[in-house]
Design a protein around this motif. Structure first.
Motif, PDB file in Angstrom:
ATOM      1  N   LEU A 174       0.830  -1.206   0.000  1.00  0.00           N
ATOM      2  CA  LEU A 174       0.000   0.000   0.000  1.00  0.00           C
ATOM      3  C   LEU A 174       0.865   1.257   0.000  1.00  0.00           C
ATOM      4  O   LEU A 174       1.956   1.269   0.577  1.00  0.00           O
ATOM      5  N   THR A 175       0.377   2.302  -0.629  1.00  0.00           N
ATOM      6  CA  THR A 175       1.038   3.595  -0.516  1.00  0.00           C
ATOM      7  C   THR A 175       0.827   4.117   0.904  1.00  0.00           C
ATOM      8  O   THR A 175      -0.125   3.719   1.584  1.00  0.00           O
ATOM      9  N   PRO A 176       1.698   5.022   1.365  1.00  0.00           N
ATOM     10  CA  PRO A 176       1.498   5.573   2.715  1.00  0.00           C
ATOM     11  C   PRO A 176       0.115   6.183   2.914  1.00  0.00           C
ATOM     12  O   PRO A 176      -0.521   5.981   3.952  1.00  0.00           O
ATOM     13  N   ALA A 177      -0.382   6.917   1.900  1.00  0.00           N
ATOM     14  CA  ALA A 177      -1.702   7.552   2.036  1.00  0.00           C
ATOM     15  C   ALA A 177      -2.799   6.506   2.160  1.00  0.00           C
ATOM     16  O   ALA A 177      -3.722   6.649   2.971  1.00  0.00           O
ATOM     17  N   SER A 178      -2.699   5.424   1.377  1.00  0.00           N
ATOM     18  CA  SER A 178      -3.711   4.369   1.443  1.00  0.00           C
ATOM     19  C   SER A 178      -3.636   3.615   2.765  1.00  0.00           C
ATOM     20  O   SER A 178      -4.660   3.253   3.338  1.00  0.00           O
ATOM     21  N   ALA A 179      -2.419   3.372   3.237  1.00  0.00           N
ATOM     22  CA  ALA A 179      -2.250   2.662   4.503  1.00  0.00           C
ATOM     23  C   ALA A 179      -2.843   3.463   5.656  1.00  0.00           C
ATOM     24  O   ALA A 179      -3.493   2.910   6.551  1.00  0.00           O
ATOM     25  N   VAL A 180      -2.633   4.769   5.642  1.00  0.00           N
ATOM     26  CA  VAL A 180      -3.195   5.624   6.692  1.00  0.00           C
ATOM     27  C   VAL A 180      -4.721   5.593   6.638  1.00  0.00           C
ATOM     28  O   VAL A 180      -5.393   5.430   7.663  1.00  0.00           O
ATOM     29  N   ALA A 181      -5.274   5.736   5.434  1.00  0.00           N
ATOM     30  CA  ALA A 181      -6.732   5.751   5.294  1.00  0.00           C
ATOM     31  C   ALA A 181      -7.341   4.429   5.750  1.00  0.00           C
ATOM     32  O   ALA A 181      -8.360   4.402   6.447  1.00  0.00           O
ATOM     33  N   LEU A 182      -6.720   3.317   5.360  1.00  0.00           N
ATOM     34  CA  LEU A 182      -7.255   2.012   5.729  1.00  0.00           C
ATOM     35  C   LEU A 182      -7.140   1.772   7.228  1.00  0.00           C
ATOM     36  O   LEU A 182      -8.033   1.194   7.853  1.00  0.00           O
ATOM     37  N   THR A 183      -6.054   2.221   7.833  1.00  0.00           N
ATOM     38  CA  THR A 183      -5.890   2.085   9.283  1.00  0.00           C
ATOM     39  C   THR A 183      -6.971   2.867  10.024  1.00  0.00           C
ATOM     40  O   THR A 183      -7.566   2.376  10.992  1.00  0.00           O
ATOM     41  N   LEU A 184      -7.242   4.084   9.567  1.00  0.00           N
ATOM     42  CA  LEU A 184      -8.274   4.897  10.217  1.00  0.00           C
ATOM     43  C   LEU A 184      -9.654   4.273  10.052  1.00  0.00           C
ATOM     44  O   LEU A 184     -10.506   4.372  10.936  1.00  0.00           O
ATOM     45  N   ARG A 185      -9.881   3.621   8.932  1.00  0.00           N
ATOM     46  CA  ARG A 185     -11.183   3.016   8.674  1.00  0.00           C
ATOM     47  C   ARG A 185     -11.352   1.706   9.450  1.00  0.00           C
ATOM     48  O   ARG A 185     -12.336   1.506  10.163  1.00  0.00           O
ATOM     49  N   ALA A 186     -10.387   0.785   9.309  1.00  0.00           N
ATOM     50  CA  ALA A 186     -10.556  -0.559   9.850  1.00  0.00           C
ATOM     51  C   ALA A 186     -10.110  -0.696  11.297  1.00  0.00           C
ATOM     52  O   ALA A 186     -10.694  -1.464  12.060  1.00  0.00           O
TER      53      ALA A 186
END
Length: 381
Positions: A106-118
């Motif tokens: 994952l890109t850093p931006a995607s990893a951050v977004a997914l962490t905040l969501r899940a």
């Protein structure tokens, strides 16, 4: 309805479904549907075991969705219900989910977004508001991230360094909209530290606590930045400082130094000084030497130049700065500060103005512009 409790149950519930064979995206969707059901049912009929209830309902939602889609997917899912964990028994599903959401693919931006969501349990709308992007844009980012990790199995050790980097990115976003990302990052890092004994996890938690303790003094009522040396230290949160120092000292006692512990040690030295003049810059330079040794980071070298300028004089700081790439972010601002301290306001004013033009943060740009204006006014006078 305890929404904080609900959010805390999300990562473990997703982890259970993934361990039972659900793909990540389907598991996350099922848990979200179970949360909606919980919001409807719990106020009048609260469950005795909230986690077991949420897992059972989410698993049922997943099975219902799978059966409805079975003709297209052409595969069977084992439907035997697994017993939920005994009350009070923790599993490592949440920990595994941390590693999954910070997957290297994952890109850093995607990893951050997914962490905040899940893991954090924020809605797509909340995350979008925090990052000041349209909700549809954030939804696409999260969907792509979920598809990327859907085929990843949770049967291998994760990379803790990647997880910590993601949490640090979340923390550095600060806050906007109705979500305080800095506080959310601290909450997640606390949870990670409780589940995973690792000195760098403790180092990151200490660093966050020590930085967050200074937050009330960081801006004026008009939103303008207050430099560290000018901050009202009576506004610093001494409780957070004490906790951060305690967490750091326990980690350092194991003698397994990492970059977050070194950064936290620097923050602790700033927090320990009752006034800016009492700051132990010599020790701070020594800790930056350790940080450079550990990371060879240009940012660490830039901050070290500032510390050298304070410990050994501005010309020593400028000499250290001269070895770095001028295109490095904040290079111009540091050069301006050191030239001003060296008694060269003309050069400092020019550099402050140039640094303001390249600043990406509005508050920082306004601060640098004011610094340039202050010096220019003095020169004209």
């Amino acid at each position: 309805m305890d929404e904080a409790l609900l959010r805390s149950l999300i990562p473990a519930s997703i982890g259970v479904l993934v361990r039972r064979g659900a793909e990540f995206a389907a598991a996350e969707d099922a848990v979200q549907e179970a949360l909606i059901e919980a919001l409807r049912v719990w106020p009048d009929d609260p469950p005795r075991e909230p986690r077991s209830w949420l897992v059972a309902v989410a698993w049922r939602k997943f099975l219902d969705a799978t059966r409805a889609d079975v003709s297209r997917r052409r595969r069977e899912v084992r439907v035997d219900a697994e017993p939920g964990p005994a009350p009070g028994v923790a599993t490592d599903d949440t920990l595994k989910l941390y590693f999954l959401c910070a997957h290297p693919s994952l890109t850093p931006a995607s990893a951050v977004a997914l962490t905040l969501r899940a893991v954090a349990g924020l809605t797509t709308r909340q995350i979008a508001r925090a990052y000041l992007v349209p909700e549809a844009t954030m939804a696409q980012r999260i969907s792509r991230a979920k598809r990327t990790v859907s085929g990843v199995r949770l049967d291998r050790p994760g990379d803790v360094a990647t997880v910590l980097r993601v949490l640090y990115l979340v923390f550095n976003e600060g806050y906007s909209g109705d979500v305080d990302l800095a506080a959310e990052a601290i909450r997640l890092t606390r949870e990670l530290a409780a589940r995973f004994e690792h000195d760098e996890v403790a180092g990151l938690l200490a660093l966050m606590l020590l930085h967050h303790a200074r937050r009330p003094a960081r801006t004026r009522s008009d939103g303008s930045l207050v430099p560290l040396a000018e901050q009202d230290r009576d506004l610093w949160d001494t409780r957070l400082i004490g906790e951060g120092v305690d967490v750091l000292q326990r980690a350092l006692a194991h003698d397994r130094l990492g970059e977050f512990q070194a950064q936290a040690a620097i923050a602790a030295l700033h927090a320990d000084a009752r006034t800016a003049a009492e700051t132990d810059w010599v020790q701070i330079v020594e800790w930056y030497d350790e940080l450079v040794r550990l990371t060879d980071s240009p940012v660490a070298r830039l901050n070290r130049a500032v510390a050298v300028g304070e410990a050994d004089g501005p010309r020593a700081g400028l000499a250290a700065l001269a070895t770095l790439d001028p295109s490095l972010p904040r290079h111009g601002a540091v050069a301006a500060y050191l030239h001003e301290r060296d008694g060269d306001p003309l050069t400092a004013a020019r550099l402050y103005g140039e640094a303001a033009l390249s600043a990406t943060n509005l508050a920082e740009r306004e601060h640098l512009t004011r610094q340039a204006g202050r010096l220019n006014a003095t020169l004209r006078g």
